[in-house]
Design a protein around this motif. Structure first.
Motif, PDB file in Angstrom:
ATOM      1  N   ARG A 299     -11.117  12.539  -8.405  1.00 40.83           N
ATOM      2  CA  ARG A 299     -11.914  11.785  -7.448  1.00 40.83           C
ATOM      3  C   ARG A 299     -12.844  10.830  -8.180  1.00 40.83           C
ATOM      4  O   ARG A 299     -13.234  11.086  -9.320  1.00 40.83           O
ATOM      5  N   HIS A 300     -13.202   9.745  -7.505  1.00 37.13           N
ATOM      6  CA  HIS A 300     -14.116   8.769  -8.086  1.00 37.13           C
ATOM      7  C   HIS A 300     -15.179   8.428  -7.058  1.00 37.13           C
ATOM      8  O   HIS A 300     -14.867   8.172  -5.887  1.00 37.13           O
ATOM      9  N   THR A 301     -16.441   8.441  -7.472  1.00 32.70           N
ATOM     10  CA  THR A 301     -17.551   8.112  -6.581  1.00 32.70           C
ATOM     11  C   THR A 301     -17.946   6.658  -6.753  1.00 32.70           C
ATOM     12  O   THR A 301     -18.227   6.209  -7.874  1.00 32.70           O
ATOM     13  N   VAL A 302     -17.954   5.937  -5.656  1.00 33.67           N
ATOM     14  CA  VAL A 302     -18.289   4.515  -5.652  1.00 33.67           C
ATOM     15  C   VAL A 302     -19.729   4.350  -5.180  1.00 33.67           C
ATOM     16  O   VAL A 302     -20.129   4.890  -4.144  1.00 33.67           O
ATOM     17  N   GLU A 303     -20.518   3.605  -5.973  1.00 36.83           N
ATOM     18  CA  GLU A 303     -21.903   3.332  -5.599  1.00 36.83           C
ATOM     19  C   GLU A 303     -21.941   2.150  -4.641  1.00 36.83           C
ATOM     20  O   GLU A 303     -21.412   1.084  -4.930  1.00 36.83           O
ATOM     21  N   LEU A 304     -22.606   2.344  -3.491  1.00 36.50           N
ATOM     22  CA  LEU A 304     -22.730   1.303  -2.478  1.00 36.50           C
ATOM     23  C   LEU A 304     -24.183   0.840  -2.370  1.00 36.50           C
ATOM     24  O   LEU A 304     -25.098   1.491  -2.899  1.00 36.50           O
ATOM     25  N   PRO A 305     -24.404  -0.287  -1.707  1.00 36.30           N
ATOM     26  CA  PRO A 305     -25.792  -0.735  -1.505  1.00 36.30           C
ATOM     27  C   PRO A 305     -26.629   0.306  -0.779  1.00 36.30           C
ATOM     28  O   PRO A 305     -26.112   1.189  -0.087  1.00 36.30           O
ATOM     29  N   LEU A 306     -27.947   0.179  -0.961  1.00 39.25           N
ATOM     30  CA  LEU A 306     -28.925   1.066  -0.302  1.00 39.25           C
ATOM     31  C   LEU A 306     -28.794   2.515  -0.754  1.00 39.25           C
ATOM     32  O   LEU A 306     -29.139   3.451  -0.039  1.00 39.25           O
ATOM     33  N   GLY A 307     -28.273   2.692  -1.980  1.00 42.95           N
ATOM     34  CA  GLY A 307     -28.198   4.026  -2.546  1.00 42.95           C
ATOM     35  C   GLY A 307     -27.118   4.912  -1.985  1.00 42.95           C
ATOM     36  O   GLY A 307     -27.103   6.122  -2.248  1.00 42.95           O
ATOM     37  N   ARG A 308     -26.229   4.343  -1.214  1.00 42.22           N
ATOM     38  CA  ARG A 308     -25.152   5.150  -0.627  1.00 42.22           C
ATOM     39  C   ARG A 308     -24.013   5.351  -1.619  1.00 42.22           C
ATOM     40  O   ARG A 308     -23.801   4.540  -2.506  1.00 42.22           O
ATOM     41  N   ARG A 309     -23.283   6.417  -1.407  1.00 45.35           N
ATOM     42  CA  ARG A 309     -22.138   6.735  -2.259  1.00 45.35           C
ATOM     43  C   ARG A 309     -20.957   7.149  -1.401  1.00 45.35           C
ATOM     44  O   ARG A 309     -21.136   7.806  -0.372  1.00 45.35           O
TER      45      ARG A 309
END
Length: 300
Positions: free
Chosen positions: A223-233
């Motif tokens: 699995r890979h965790t993608v960092e999104l804006p506003l601190g979301r993952r």
């Protein structure tokens, strides 16, 4: 003959009629945390592991060492960068207070039956690694990889130039991203024909041939965790049955890192992965023994 079997070369149709899964000891095996030391590599070899995963950096005076971080502090408690010190300075330091930092030459000579999966971590190693491989006649014992496609490609080219041999290699970030893009659409295109995904992957390889060196293996996390804006993952699962099916159709092996839980080992092996990379060589050996899949295949 099925539609799928006509879409790829015969030699690549079922690399999965395989022997035993590959087993790679991540930075050797040391419950004490003495990673990338001769003691850790010997411990993995004593368990029966043929493939040892390691990393290389190069000192200020051109000595290639088995070491993961660019800095020294985490494992030696000393400040500074590997690239900024000479070998004479580096050899005085100790990992975990007791273990010496090994040179790649020392590692190759200490374990002549071992195969090394080498992650090229810095620019200096691109130039220095091929010379070590040539002097030690070790090209047949290596798989070369790097998150940097440029480093991977140039290190491989240097090895081939000096030895006349092509080392095994796993994809860098760019090659992996290209394959993932094709894998994402393959479930849809396969409804038309498996030849579509095969053609898409061939087009990728042709378009990137100048910047992406060919590879035989995909080494990646499940699995890979993608960092999104506003601190979301968002966590995305990469290794699925469909992903493995496409990889095997294209003659690629899939090895998953870093898997330390026996339940995860069993689940991924049941799914059909070709190998596992682990910090817990002892647990992976137990799992493979129980499954009747030990010893691992040295060709992987």
């Amino acid at each position: 003959m099925s539609e799928s079997s006509r879409s790829v070369p015969a030699a690549l149709q079922d690399p999965g009629a395989r022997r035993h899964p590959a087993a790679l000891a991540h930075r050797g095996f040391s419950p004490d945390g003495h990673e990338n030391t001769l003691a850790a590599f010997r411990a993995a070899a004593e368990l029966g592991f043929v493939w040892l995963e390691t990393d290389v950096h190069t000192t200020l005076d051109g000595v290639v060492v088995a070491f993961h971080d660019p800095t020294l502090e985490r494992v030696t408690g000393t400040s500074g960068n590997v690239n900024d010190l000479t070998w004479e300075q580096l050899r005085e330091l100790r990992i975990g207070g007791t273990e010496e930092i090994p040179t790649l030459t020392e590692l190759l000579r200490a374990l002549p039956e071992a195969c090394l999966n080498i992650d090229v971590k810095d620019e200096a190693s691109v130039a220095a690694l091929p010379g070590v491989v040539a002097r030690e006649h070790a090209a047949h014992r290596l798989r070369v990889t790097s998150f940097s496609e440029s480093r991977r490609r140039r290190a491989l080219a240097g090895i081939t130039r000096l030895t006349g041999r092509r080392a095994k290699t796993s994809a860098g970030t760019l090659g992996t991203a290209g394959f993932l893009a094709v894998a994402a659409v393959a479930p849809l295109t396969d409804k038309v024909s498996p030849r579509v995904a095969h053609a898409l992957w061939a087009a990728h390889r042709a378009a990137w041939s100048r910047v992406v060196a060919p590879f035989d293996t995909l080494q990646l996390p499940e699995r890979h965790t993608v960092e999104l804006p506003l601190g979301r993952r968002v966590t995305v699962r990469i290794v699925t049955r469909q992903f493995l099916d496409l990889a095997h159709r294209e003659g690629l092996r899939v090895q998953v890192w870093t898997v330390n839980d026996p339940a995860d080992m069993d689940r991924l092996l049941d799914l059909g992965v070709d190998g596992l990379i682990t910090d817990r060589a002892d647990l992976l050996r137990d799992v493979l023994l129980r499954r009747g899949q030990w010893p691992p295949d040295p060709q992987d």
